[in-house]
Design an enzyme around this catalytic site. Structure first.
Site, PDB file in Angstrom:
ATOM      1  N   LYS A  43      30.673  46.269  42.764  1.00 19.46           N
ATOM      2  CA  LYS A  43      30.754  46.892  41.432  1.00 19.46           C
ATOM      3  C   LYS A  43      29.983  46.080  40.377  1.00 19.46           C
ATOM      4  O   LYS A  43      29.191  46.640  39.621  1.00 19.46           O
ATOM      5  CB  LYS A  43      32.226  46.983  41.020  1.00 19.46           C
ATOM      6  CG  LYS A  43      32.448  47.308  39.562  1.00 19.46           C
ATOM      7  CD  LYS A  43      33.916  47.390  39.206  1.00 19.46           C
ATOM      8  CE  LYS A  43      34.528  46.099  38.721  1.00 19.46           C
ATOM      9  NZ  LYS A  43      34.216  45.722  37.340  1.00 19.46           N
ATOM     10  N   ASN A  44      30.232  44.775  40.352  1.00 12.98           N
ATOM     11  CA  ASN A  44      29.645  43.977  39.271  1.00 12.98           C
ATOM     12  C   ASN A  44      28.147  43.746  39.434  1.00 12.98           C
ATOM     13  O   ASN A  44      27.485  43.270  38.510  1.00 12.98           O
ATOM     14  CB  ASN A  44      30.372  42.638  39.135  1.00 12.98           C
ATOM     15  CG  ASN A  44      31.741  42.816  38.502  1.00 12.98           C
ATOM     16  OD1 ASN A  44      32.091  43.911  38.062  1.00 12.98           O
ATOM     17  ND2 ASN A  44      32.521  41.743  38.462  1.00 12.98           N
ATOM     18  N   ARG A 104      34.028  47.878  29.076  1.00  8.98           N
ATOM     19  CA  ARG A 104      33.301  46.825  28.392  1.00  8.98           C
ATOM     20  C   ARG A 104      31.867  46.662  28.891  1.00  8.98           C
ATOM     21  O   ARG A 104      30.956  46.357  28.133  1.00  8.98           O
ATOM     22  CB  ARG A 104      34.039  45.519  28.681  1.00  8.98           C
ATOM     23  CG  ARG A 104      34.471  44.739  27.553  1.00  8.98           C
ATOM     24  CD  ARG A 104      34.945  43.406  28.065  1.00  8.98           C
ATOM     25  NE  ARG A 104      33.852  42.449  28.021  1.00  8.98           N
ATOM     26  CZ  ARG A 104      33.475  41.830  26.942  1.00  8.98           C
ATOM     27  NH1 ARG A 104      34.087  42.025  25.818  1.00  8.98           N
ATOM     28  NH2 ARG A 104      32.465  40.982  26.971  1.00  8.98           N
ATOM     29  N   CYS A 143      40.590  43.383  25.767  1.00  3.72           N
ATOM     30  CA  CYS A 143      41.145  44.079  26.914  1.00  3.72           C
ATOM     31  C   CYS A 143      42.323  43.286  27.420  1.00  3.72           C
ATOM     32  O   CYS A 143      42.663  42.252  26.875  1.00  3.72           O
ATOM     33  CB  CYS A 143      40.087  44.282  27.992  1.00  3.72           C
ATOM     34  SG  CYS A 143      39.553  42.761  28.709  1.00  3.72           S
ATOM     35  N   ARG A 152      37.495  39.222  24.344  1.00  2.00           N
ATOM     36  CA  ARG A 152      36.245  39.003  25.077  1.00  2.00           C
ATOM     37  C   ARG A 152      35.087  39.286  24.132  1.00  2.00           C
ATOM     38  O   ARG A 152      34.623  40.409  24.020  1.00  2.00           O
ATOM     39  CB  ARG A 152      36.187  39.900  26.321  1.00  2.00           C
ATOM     40  CG  ARG A 152      37.223  39.500  27.341  1.00  2.00           C
ATOM     41  CD  ARG A 152      37.259  40.431  28.506  1.00  2.00           C
ATOM     42  NE  ARG A 152      36.138  40.296  29.427  1.00  2.00           N
ATOM     43  CZ  ARG A 152      36.020  41.001  30.538  1.00  2.00           C
ATOM     44  NH1 ARG A 152      36.925  41.879  30.865  1.00  2.00           N
ATOM     45  NH2 ARG A 152      34.963  40.825  31.325  1.00  2.00           N
ATOM     46  N   ASP A 161      37.978  36.361  39.105  1.00  2.00           N
ATOM     47  CA  ASP A 161      38.337  37.675  39.639  1.00  2.00           C
ATOM     48  C   ASP A 161      39.167  37.597  40.930  1.00  2.00           C
ATOM     49  O   ASP A 161      39.572  38.636  41.460  1.00  2.00           O
ATOM     50  CB  ASP A 161      37.067  38.517  39.875  1.00  2.00           C
ATOM     51  CG  ASP A 161      36.483  39.023  38.563  1.00  2.00           C
ATOM     52  OD1 ASP A 161      37.144  38.883  37.519  1.00  2.00           O
ATOM     53  OD2 ASP A 161      35.355  39.568  38.585  1.00  2.00           O
ATOM     54  N   ILE A 169      38.030  30.556  32.630  1.00  2.00           N
ATOM     55  CA  ILE A 169      37.116  31.603  32.139  1.00  2.00           C
ATOM     56  C   ILE A 169      37.861  32.521  31.169  1.00  2.00           C
ATOM     57  O   ILE A 169      37.399  32.782  30.062  1.00  2.00           O
ATOM     58  CB  ILE A 169      36.550  32.457  33.307  1.00  2.00           C
ATOM     59  CG1 ILE A 169      36.025  31.582  34.435  1.00  2.00           C
ATOM     60  CG2 ILE A 169      35.501  33.442  32.806  1.00  2.00           C
ATOM     61  CD1 ILE A 169      34.723  30.930  34.224  1.00  2.00           C
ATOM     62  N   ARG A 179      39.304  51.415  39.284  1.00  2.00           N
ATOM     63  CA  ARG A 179      38.080  51.002  38.585  1.00  2.00           C
ATOM     64  C   ARG A 179      37.196  50.158  39.507  1.00  2.00           C
ATOM     65  O   ARG A 179      35.970  50.180  39.371  1.00  2.00           O
ATOM     66  CB  ARG A 179      38.430  50.164  37.349  1.00  2.00           C
ATOM     67  CG  ARG A 179      38.967  50.947  36.179  1.00  2.00           C
ATOM     68  CD  ARG A 179      39.169  50.026  34.995  1.00  2.00           C
ATOM     69  NE  ARG A 179      38.065  49.077  34.935  1.00  2.00           N
ATOM     70  CZ  ARG A 179      38.187  47.796  34.574  1.00  2.00           C
ATOM     71  NH1 ARG A 179      39.342  47.316  34.220  1.00  2.00           N
ATOM     72  NH2 ARG A 179      37.120  47.016  34.552  1.00  2.00           N
TER      73      ARG A 179
HETATM   74  C1  UD1 Z   1      31.823  39.439  34.209  1.00  2.00           C
HETATM   75  C2  UD1 Z   1      32.495  40.334  35.229  1.00  2.00           C
HETATM   76  C3  UD1 Z   1      33.992  40.045  35.318  1.00  2.00           C
HETATM   77  C4  UD1 Z   1      34.224  38.558  35.561  1.00  2.00           C
HETATM   78  C5  UD1 Z   1      33.459  37.713  34.559  1.00  2.00           C
HETATM   79  C6  UD1 Z   1      33.518  36.230  34.862  1.00  2.00           C
HETATM   80  C7  UD1 Z   1      31.200  42.366  35.218  1.00  2.00           C
HETATM   81  C8  UD1 Z   1      31.110  43.796  34.857  1.00  2.00           C
HETATM   82  N1  UD1 Z   1      32.285  41.716  34.843  1.00  2.00           N
HETATM   83  O1  UD1 Z   1      32.405  39.747  32.937  1.00  2.00           O
HETATM   84  O2  UD1 Z   1      34.539  40.811  36.378  1.00  2.00           O
HETATM   85  O3  UD1 Z   1      35.605  38.297  35.438  1.00  2.00           O
HETATM   86  O4  UD1 Z   1      32.054  38.082  34.548  1.00  2.00           O
HETATM   87  O5  UD1 Z   1      33.035  35.970  36.121  1.00  2.00           O
HETATM   88  O6  UD1 Z   1      30.340  41.826  35.883  1.00  2.00           O
HETATM   89  N2  UD1 Z   1      31.956  34.949  26.370  1.00  2.00           N
HETATM   90  C9  UD1 Z   1      31.743  34.639  25.050  1.00  2.00           C
HETATM   91  N3  UD1 Z   1      30.807  35.368  24.366  1.00  2.00           N
HETATM   92  C10 UD1 Z   1      30.084  36.350  24.952  1.00  2.00           C
HETATM   93  C11 UD1 Z   1      30.288  36.649  26.298  1.00  2.00           C
HETATM   94  C12 UD1 Z   1      31.239  35.909  27.011  1.00  2.00           C
HETATM   95  O7  UD1 Z   1      32.384  33.753  24.506  1.00  2.00           O
HETATM   96  O8  UD1 Z   1      29.247  36.955  24.269  1.00  2.00           O
HETATM   97  C13 UD1 Z   1      32.954  34.184  27.151  1.00  2.00           C
HETATM   98  C14 UD1 Z   1      34.073  35.049  27.738  1.00  2.00           C
HETATM   99  O9  UD1 Z   1      35.105  35.286  26.805  1.00  2.00           O
HETATM  100  C15 UD1 Z   1      34.519  34.204  28.928  1.00  2.00           C
HETATM  101  C16 UD1 Z   1      33.201  33.561  29.387  1.00  2.00           C
HETATM  102  O10 UD1 Z   1      32.304  33.628  28.287  1.00  2.00           O
HETATM  103  O11 UD1 Z   1      35.381  33.191  28.498  1.00  2.00           O
HETATM  104  C17 UD1 Z   1      32.576  34.216  30.580  1.00  2.00           C
HETATM  105  O12 UD1 Z   1      32.526  35.620  30.378  1.00  2.00           O
HETATM  106  P1  UD1 Z   1      31.369  36.509  31.016  1.00  2.00           P
HETATM  107  O13 UD1 Z   1      30.788  35.762  32.177  1.00  2.00           O
HETATM  108  O14 UD1 Z   1      30.447  36.949  29.947  1.00  2.00           O
HETATM  109  O15 UD1 Z   1      32.190  37.750  31.558  1.00  2.00           O
HETATM  110  P2  UD1 Z   1      31.686  39.246  31.625  1.00  2.00           P
HETATM  111  O16 UD1 Z   1      30.216  39.284  31.833  1.00  2.00           O
HETATM  112  O17 UD1 Z   1      32.274  40.012  30.503  1.00  2.00           O
END
Ligand code: UD1
Length: 417
Positions: free
Chosen positions: A22-23, A92, A116, A121, A304, A326, A396
């Site tokens: 999925k991701n 998201r 969420c 996030r 995850d 995370i 999902r």
């Molecule tokens: C993706 C995955 C999710 C997984 C996560 C971490 C998808 C669709 N989702 O989510 O399943 O749990 O990676 O492996 O692929 N952060 C910020 N600012 C930002 C973006 C992120 O502070 O603009 C922080 C987040 O709150 C978190 C960390 O960075 O603490 C990592 O998040 P991120 O790797 O961006 O997660 P997603 O891409 O949303």
């Protein structure tokens, strides 16, 4: 709303085929916007998140078709540039259209994704990257309005490793003029898969699987036909299903290296793993040993799989400590696992799991995708009947998990809502 009813305590046996990731698929679907024409993706599972992303792309003008695990996306007439609140608030990952829309249309209007169940996030890193590449960003009435004349290559160092911001940055940079250097990028296999697709489309990207990417912008990209990588989180969830039910099972169509950090911990719990090229067999121990985990970006232990591993630890012979760096608040499953007679307490952001001899069935509620998977695993091991409500969360990200479990011999049924 559908429910699962599980009669726990059954031994599982056999092999389960892991579906596409999925991701990996979600960003790759939006990357299709970077080329005009029809791209075709194979090994795409039936997941609500993928249907939702297809919906987002249709709203943008793309023609999306799905049949027999093959997804085709024709972006010839995808000229609209707004991802509305009604869709982004449900998923998201819709933020993945930001980079491709800027690269394709020179503008993007994307609803601000809300929080969420796994905590706040933010998307600040996504926005900073687009600004560094020359976009002007305004936030207005809950929408991100981004515009640019031309995206221009830049040097960008991420202050924090982010999968989503890395993917968005790469997708914007491949069509930007000049060279973009991205430092401290995410190295998750899903990012590698996105890079492979973009290179196939004609992008110039160096540094795959490292924390520094060098991208030389090209004028245009071509549509592609390719196969999606297997889902490492689904693979890990099924291995834990074997461990928690004391069953010898195998998973096939997986990439064992992608789940190395989980495999290492499972071995520490006493499990034996027979690792093949695309297959892993798990042989569970008679007693599960406690193992601490702390989640970090890949290649460390993934957030995850945190909830699912916690489910396993509820039946270990001792105490384990679990921390998610995370998403520190990703602990909604703790209260639900305790309803099944687990013994988990919270010390700020650390879950302290005291292993119990057995879990017992109860009514529980799924709160988010991976928490739901943890409840299914606990329900499989619990004595008696477990009913899990709100399983739309699990749909999902897991393709017919109950059917795959039934094939392994589990007593699990879906009750239609
Ligand atoms: C993706 C995955 C999710 C997984 C996560 C971490 C998808 C669709 N989702 O989510 O399943 O749990 O990676 O492996 O692929 N952060 C910020 N600012 C930002 C973006 C992120 O502070 O603009 C922080 C987040 O709150 C978190 C960390 O960075 O603490 C990592 O998040 P991120 O790797 O961006 O997660 P997603 O891409 O949303």
């Amino acid at each position: 709303m559908d429910k699962f009813v599980i009669n726990g305590g059954k031994k599982l046996t056999g092999d389960v085929k892991i579906s596409g990731a999925k991701n990996a698929i979600l960003p790759i679907m939006t990357a299709a916007l970077l080329a005009k024409g029809k791209s075709i993706f194979h090994n795409v599972p039936h997941l609500n998140d993928i249907k939702m992303m297809a919906h987002v792309l249709r709203v943008l003008g793309a023609r999306v078709e799905y049949e027999n695990e093959t997804l085709s996306i024709d972006t010839t007439y995808a000229d609209y540039y707004e991802a509305p609140y009604e869709l982004v608030s449900k998923m998201r990952a819709s933020i993945y259209v930001l980079g491709p829309l800027l690269a394709r249309c020179g503008k993007a209007r994307v609803s601000f994704p809300g929080g969420c169940a796994i905590g706040t996030r933010p998307v600040d890193l996504h926005l900073k990257v687009m600004e560094a590449l020359g976009a002007k960003i305004e936030i207005e009435h809950g929408y991100i309005n981004a515009t640019c004349e031309n995206l221009k290559g830049a040097k960008i160092r991420f202050e924090k490793v982010s999968v989503g911001a890395t993917a968005n940055a790469i997708m914007a940079a491949v069509l930007a003029s000049g060279i973009t250097n991205l430092y401290n990028v995410a190295k998750e296999p899903e990012i590698g898969s996105l890079i492979d697709c973009l290179i196939l489309m004609g992008a110039k990207i160096k540094g795959k699987d490292t924390s520094h990417l060098k991208i030389t912008g090209v004028k245009e990209l071509q549509p592609i036909e390719t196969e999606m990588m297997p889902d490492r989180i689904e693979a890990g969830t099924f291995l834990i299903a074997g461990a928690i039910t004391g069953s010898r099972i195998s998973i096939s169509n997986c990439v064992p290296e992608h789940i190395q950090s989980l495999s290492d911990r499972l071995i520490q719990t006493g499990c034996k793993l027979n690792i093949g090229k695309r297959k892993v067999e798990i042989i569970p121990p008679s007693k599960i040993l406690p193992v601490n985990i702390v989640t970090y970006p890949y290649p460390d232990f993934p957030t995850d799989l945190q909830a699912q591993f916690m489910a396993l630890m509820t039946l270990s012979e001792g105490e384990s400590r679990i921390e998610d760096t995370i998403f520190p608040d990703r602990l909604m499953h703790v209260a639900e696992l305790n309803r099944l007679d687990a013994d988990i307490s919270l010390e700020k952001h650390v879950a302290v799991v005291s292993g119990v001899n057995s879990l017992s069935g109860a009514m529980v509620m799924a709160t988010d995708l991976r928490a739901s998977a943890a409840l299914v695993l606990a329900g499989l091991a619990a004595e008696g009947e477990t009913t899990i409500s709100r399983i739309y969360h699990i749909d999902r990200g897991y393709d017919k998990i109950e059917v795959k479990l039934q094939k392994l011999g589990a007593d699990i049924v879906r009750i239609k809502g």
